[in-house]
Design an enzyme around this catalytic site. Structure first.
Site: not given
Ligand code: FCB
Length: 440
Positions: A287, A289, A166, A121, A349, A77
């Site tokens: 994504n 985290y 995002e 991005h 991600e 990616r």
């Protein structure tokens, strides 16, 4: 360690983004981006660092692709820098920009790796920002023009497409609190940027499909929201924050609606755009985290919530609590909320930063990253067992890189980068992931 098994066609990948690794910000006819402006502004980035050179991927991509071939991933990616393609944010594409990505994408394909392309991005051409950026509805049309250019050129080679990465982070960090470019501090007045990005997403999906692209999806950053206490006030604050950081981005795309509590902050006539936004998607990128703690606002707080740190977990050097089961919780809650509106999921991600160093013997020992990845993959497997259709997993990131306003200190790579020499050293986690994806 006994490791859970994944289906044979599960897509194993790694992720990067253009601004964080390419460097060469003034080469190939690239125009300035909002991140060039931001990094050049005093006090915005730790230690005054910028991404003029970054990991020099613009020149070293053959070496980086060779590393990925050694790693054995199925997919890579990457993101395309809008200011390389349209240096002034509109009109005819810059041939040198297109040709750079032609070479890059061809080289990825030649290595037997499937390219997964993010169109945006966060590196908007500065001109776009000067014309209002994501506060302006017109940016969605300019983005659709850009998407059509990329679709026409690359649809024959790209496996999966992600129009915007995002949008939540762009709205909150970029426009609400100003920690990221373009550095605006509009608090809840930033919410229209979420709508304009959603509209840009919908228009880009249509433009890509019109150009023959298949495998079109999205990539959103999501965090389960954890109220500090099980009280009505904290739960209400949690529901509001969940609307702001999760549902504001997933609902319009998947359900064609916005969370009701946010209607007053959206631009007038927003409902008319919802059909264009809710385009059918081939996959939904998550994504992940960390979870986000929240409590009811204290007196004098103008917001309906107050952020709280998540305590009691090990931390990364980027101050993120390490909570693998948060990913299972998130995936299962999406499956329950969106049901048959949720297309197959890719984890686009997931990763962590530590202060990795090359030892005298030339190795980089990062057992914490191996634990992190193993734990999160275990959580993905559990979510799959609970019925969530997860088709792939992309580690953030292939290389250590420019971590936005934190500069180069957080190291997220499977590969260590010495920024003085640009020497690449695969970390222990690289060798671990290699065995996993090659089924060794
Ligand atoms: C995500 C971004 C990515 C990187 C990781 C650590 O929010 O998409 O560029 O900064 O965080």
């Amino acid at each position: 360690m006994e490791f859970p098994t994944f289906p044979p066609d599960f897509l194993w990948g790694v992720s990067t983004s253009a601004f964080q690794i390419e460097g060469a910000t003034k080469e190939g006819g690239r125009g300035p981006s909002i991140w060039d402006t931001f990094t050049a502004t005093e006090g915005k980035v730790a230690r005054g660092e910028n991404a003029d050179v970054a990991a020099d991927h613009y020149h070293r991509y053959p070496e980086d692709i060779a590393l990925m071939a050694e790693l054995g991933v199925d997919a890579y990616r990457l993101s395309i820098a809008w200011p390389r393609i349209q240096p002034t944010g509109s009109g005819r594409p810059n041939p040198a920009g297109l040709s750079f990505y032609d070479k890059l994408i061809d080289a990825v394909c030649e290595a037997g790796i499937a390219p997964v392309v993010t169109l945006y991005h966060w590196d908007s051409p500065q001109v776009i920002e000067d014309d209002g950026g994501w506060l302006s509805r017109g940016t969605a049309d300019r983005f659709a023009e850009y998407a059509a250019i990329l679709g026409a050129r690359f649809a024959d080679r790209v496996k999966l497409w992600i129009p915007l990465n995002e949008p939540m982070v762009m709205s909150i960090y970029g426009y609400a609190i100003g920690e990221y470019a373009p550095g605006k501090t509009l608090l809840l007045d930033a919410i229209p940027t979420a709508h304009h990005q959603a509209l840009a997403h919908g228009k880009a999906v249509q433009a890509l499909r019109a150009a023959g692209a298949t495998g079109v999806g999205t990539a959103n950053n999501h965090s389960p929201v954890w109220p500090a206490a099980d009280t009505p006030a904290d739960r209400a604050a949690g529901a509001w924050l969940d609307a702001l950081i999760n549902r504001l981005y997933a609902d319009p795309v998947l359900l064609g609606s916005y969370p009701e509590e946010l209607h007053p902050y959206l631009p007038e006539g927003f409902a008319d755009d919802l059909p264009a936004i809710a385009q059918p998607l081939d996959f939904y990128g998550v994504n992940y985290y960390e979870p986000q703690g929240v409590a009811a606002p204290g007196e004098g707080n103008p917001l309906p919530f107050e952020l709280r740190p998540i305590e009691g977990y090990p931390m990364t050097t980027n101050d993120s609590p390490i909570v693998p089961h948060g990913l299972r919780e998130l995936l299962v809650s999406f499956h329950e909320r969106y049901r048959d509106r949720l297309p197959p999921v890719h984890i686009t991600e997931n990763g962590c930063s530590f202060a990795d160093e090359v030892d005298a013997d030339g190795t980089v020992r990062d057992p914490e990253r191996v634990d992190f990845l193993a734990g999160h993959l275990g959580a993905v497997r559990e979510a799959m067992d609970a019925g969530v259709d997860v088709r792939g997993y992309f580690v953030w990131s292939l290389l250590d890189n420019f971590e936005w306003s934190k500069g180069y200190a957080p190291r997220f790579g499977l590969v260590h980068v010495d920024y003085e020499t640009q020497r690449r050293t695969p970390k222990d986690s690289f060798h671990w992931y290699r065995k996993l994806v090659r089924h060794e």
